[in-house]
Design a protein around this motif. Structure first.
Motif, PDB file in Angstrom:
ATOM      1  N   VAL A 114       0.001   5.359  -0.167  1.00  0.00           N
ATOM      2  CA  VAL A 114      -0.949   7.072   0.150  1.00  0.00           C
ATOM      3  C   VAL A 114       0.314   7.392   0.077  1.00  0.00           C
ATOM      4  O   VAL A 114       1.463   8.164   0.440  1.00  0.00           O
ATOM      5  CB  VAL A 114      -1.023   6.779   1.133  1.00  0.00           C
ATOM      6  CG1 VAL A 114      -1.956   8.033   1.798  1.00  0.00           C
ATOM      7  CG2 VAL A 114      -2.125   5.904   1.861  1.00  0.00           C
ATOM      8  N   THR A 115       0.122   8.566  -1.153  1.00  0.00           N
ATOM      9  CA  THR A 115       0.684   9.364  -0.971  1.00  0.00           C
ATOM     10  C   THR A 115       0.023  11.313  -2.102  1.00  0.00           C
ATOM     11  O   THR A 115      -1.385  11.164  -2.021  1.00  0.00           O
ATOM     12  CB  THR A 115       1.510   9.735  -2.646  1.00  0.00           C
ATOM     13  OG1 THR A 115       2.696  10.941  -2.720  1.00  0.00           O
ATOM     14  CG2 THR A 115       1.087   9.768  -3.975  1.00  0.00           C
ATOM     15  N   GLU A 116       0.768  12.217  -1.484  1.00  0.00           N
ATOM     16  CA  GLU A 116      -0.200  13.578  -2.155  1.00  0.00           C
ATOM     17  C   GLU A 116      -0.045  13.809  -3.460  1.00  0.00           C
ATOM     18  O   GLU A 116       0.926  13.316  -4.539  1.00  0.00           O
ATOM     19  CB  GLU A 116       0.519  14.498  -0.825  1.00  0.00           C
ATOM     20  CG  GLU A 116       0.063  14.625   0.738  1.00  0.00           C
ATOM     21  CD  GLU A 116       0.929  15.566   1.196  1.00  0.00           C
ATOM     22  OE1 GLU A 116       0.176  15.825   2.500  1.00  0.00           O
ATOM     23  OE2 GLU A 116       1.831  16.064   0.756  1.00  0.00           O
ATOM     24  N   LYS A 117      -0.605  14.243  -3.481  1.00  0.00           N
ATOM     25  CA  LYS A 117      -0.895  15.083  -5.230  1.00  0.00           C
ATOM     26  C   LYS A 117       0.133  15.255  -5.775  1.00  0.00           C
ATOM     27  O   LYS A 117       0.572  15.978  -4.776  1.00  0.00           O
ATOM     28  CB  LYS A 117      -2.191  15.889  -5.826  1.00  0.00           C
ATOM     29  CG  LYS A 117      -2.422  16.648  -6.513  1.00  0.00           C
ATOM     30  CD  LYS A 117      -3.512  16.580  -7.000  1.00  0.00           C
ATOM     31  CE  LYS A 117      -3.204  17.555  -8.323  1.00  0.00           C
ATOM     32  NZ  LYS A 117      -3.055  19.047  -8.963  1.00  0.00           N
ATOM     33  N   ARG A 127      -5.134  12.660  -8.610  1.00  0.00           N
ATOM     34  CA  ARG A 127      -5.146  11.986  -7.885  1.00  0.00           C
ATOM     35  C   ARG A 127      -5.693  10.551  -8.443  1.00  0.00           C
ATOM     36  O   ARG A 127      -6.385   9.421  -8.473  1.00  0.00           O
ATOM     37  CB  ARG A 127      -6.864  12.324  -6.979  1.00  0.00           C
ATOM     38  CG  ARG A 127      -6.294  13.241  -6.351  1.00  0.00           C
ATOM     39  CD  ARG A 127      -7.659  14.257  -5.584  1.00  0.00           C
ATOM     40  NE  ARG A 127      -7.392  15.354  -4.076  1.00  0.00           N
ATOM     41  CZ  ARG A 127      -7.243  16.196  -4.370  1.00  0.00           C
ATOM     42  NH1 ARG A 127      -7.398  16.979  -5.971  1.00  0.00           N
ATOM     43  NH2 ARG A 127      -6.398  16.991  -3.394  1.00  0.00           N
ATOM     44  N   SER A 138      -4.478   7.096  -8.890  1.00  0.00           N
ATOM     45  CA  SER A 138      -4.902   5.669  -7.849  1.00  0.00           C
ATOM     46  C   SER A 138      -5.807   4.899  -8.048  1.00  0.00           C
ATOM     47  O   SER A 138      -6.629   4.436  -9.423  1.00  0.00           O
ATOM     48  CB  SER A 138      -5.875   6.080  -6.805  1.00  0.00           C
ATOM     49  OG  SER A 138      -5.804   7.446  -6.611  1.00  0.00           O
ATOM     50  N   ASN A 162       0.857  -0.985  -0.438  1.00  0.00           N
ATOM     51  CA  ASN A 162       0.427  -0.268  -0.257  1.00  0.00           C
ATOM     52  C   ASN A 162       1.685   1.322   0.133  1.00  0.00           C
ATOM     53  O   ASN A 162       2.094   1.159   0.874  1.00  0.00           O
ATOM     54  CB  ASN A 162      -0.898  -0.039   0.985  1.00  0.00           C
ATOM     55  CG  ASN A 162      -2.201  -0.846   1.138  1.00  0.00           C
ATOM     56  OD1 ASN A 162      -3.092  -0.446   0.059  1.00  0.00           O
ATOM     57  ND2 ASN A 162      -1.657  -1.636   1.921  1.00  0.00           N
ATOM     58  N   THR A 210      -2.410   5.011  -3.301  1.00  0.00           N
ATOM     59  CA  THR A 210      -3.929   6.176  -3.040  1.00  0.00           C
ATOM     60  C   THR A 210      -3.413   7.293  -3.243  1.00  0.00           C
ATOM     61  O   THR A 210      -2.027   8.146  -2.445  1.00  0.00           O
ATOM     62  CB  THR A 210      -4.982   6.036  -1.996  1.00  0.00           C
ATOM     63  OG1 THR A 210      -4.486   4.303  -2.011  1.00  0.00           O
ATOM     64  CG2 THR A 210      -5.498   6.929  -1.140  1.00  0.00           C
ATOM     65  N   VAL A 211      -4.010   8.337  -3.979  1.00  0.00           N
ATOM     66  CA  VAL A 211      -3.381  10.087  -4.046  1.00  0.00           C
ATOM     67  C   VAL A 211      -4.011  10.698  -3.385  1.00  0.00           C
ATOM     68  O   VAL A 211      -5.037  10.914  -3.828  1.00  0.00           O
ATOM     69  CB  VAL A 211      -3.093   9.939  -5.610  1.00  0.00           C
ATOM     70  CG1 VAL A 211      -2.026  11.410  -5.750  1.00  0.00           C
ATOM     71  CG2 VAL A 211      -2.397   9.320  -6.267  1.00  0.00           C
ATOM     72  N   THR A 212      -3.519  11.367  -2.482  1.00  0.00           N
ATOM     73  CA  THR A 212      -4.640  12.315  -2.097  1.00  0.00           C
ATOM     74  C   THR A 212      -4.328  13.862  -2.357  1.00  0.00           C
ATOM     75  O   THR A 212      -3.576  14.245  -2.759  1.00  0.00           O
ATOM     76  CB  THR A 212      -4.312  12.391  -0.302  1.00  0.00           C
ATOM     77  OG1 THR A 212      -3.089  12.289   0.574  1.00  0.00           O
ATOM     78  CG2 THR A 212      -4.837  10.727   0.001  1.00  0.00           C
TER      79      THR A 212
END
Lengths: 111, 116
Positions: free
Chosen positions: B12-15, B84, B87, B10, B114-116
């Protein structure tokens, strides 16, 4: 261009009932077709391929070139058959051989 | 023996950030494939390697995506300036040789990005 269509997103049957997962394809050459399966929390894996004419876990699939179909069948479904099923076609596109997948059918076998 | 291994499982990263996804194929498999699977869709082809070279990268959506396989074994999929829409679950598969008819694809468990 090669394309695989699985018309049913969801399919629900009772244990012991026959099941048929539909797959239609579009390809100008001689196709090689496969069924892949993904059980819950497991990786995608090969179920069977048309060239082998094999039966795996009671499943069979016959290539019908006239109808451009490769439907997956099992005469008596079991609860452990519940999974995502993907039909896939291997063919040459853009100069190389690719495996193209359908969108998948989620099979649920109820007790 | 060991199957195809993908890390991380998994991410998770920022835009706007850069990410790298790693794939360890089955030992001896010369062909390596990357697929992307969005929610409710089947796996979508991105790129495939035969040995060290990218034999077909026609599925990469744009130039933010790049993949390497420098020694013909481990491969890294690199995504720059993530969006985003990137993702998805990124799947890696390997096979003994390029022809999927003779050599079925063996898939890893995938990396859920997942790109937040």
């Amino acid at each position: 261009a090669q394309r695989v269509t699985q018309p049913e997103k969801l399919l629900s049957v009772f244990k012991g009932a026959p099941v048929e997962l539909k797959c239609n394809y579009s390809y100008s050459g001689s196709p090689e077709l496969f069924w892949y399966v993904q059980y819950s929390r497991q990786r995608l894996q090969l179920l069977l391929r048309h060239i082998s004419r094999e039966s795996i876990k009671g499943f069979t699939a016959d290539l019908n070139k006239g109808e451009t179909s490769f439907h997956l069948k099992k005469p008596f479904a079991q609860e452990e058959d519940s999974a995502m099923y993907y039909c896939a076609l291997s063919g040459f596109q853009g100069g190389s051989e690719k495996l193209v997948f359908g969108k998948g059918t989620k099979l649920t076998v109820n007790p | 023996g060991a199957g195809v291994s993908q890390t991380p499982s998994n991410k998770v990263t920022e835009k706007g950030k850069y990410v790298e996804l790693r794939c360890d194929p089955i030992s001896g498999h010369t062909a390596l494939y990357w697929y992307r699977q969005s929610l409710g869709q089947g796996p979508e082809f991105l790129i495939y390697f035969q040995g060290t070279g990218a034999a077909d990268d026609s599925g990469l959506p744009n130039d933010r995506f790049f993949a390497v396989r420098p020694e013909g074994s481990v491969s890294t999929l690199k995504i720059q300036r993530t969006e985003r829409g990137d993702s998805a679950v990124y799947l890696c598969a390997s096979s003994l040789k390029a022809s999927s008819y003779n050599s079925p694809l063996h898939f890893g468990n995938g990396t859920r990005l997942t790109v937040t």
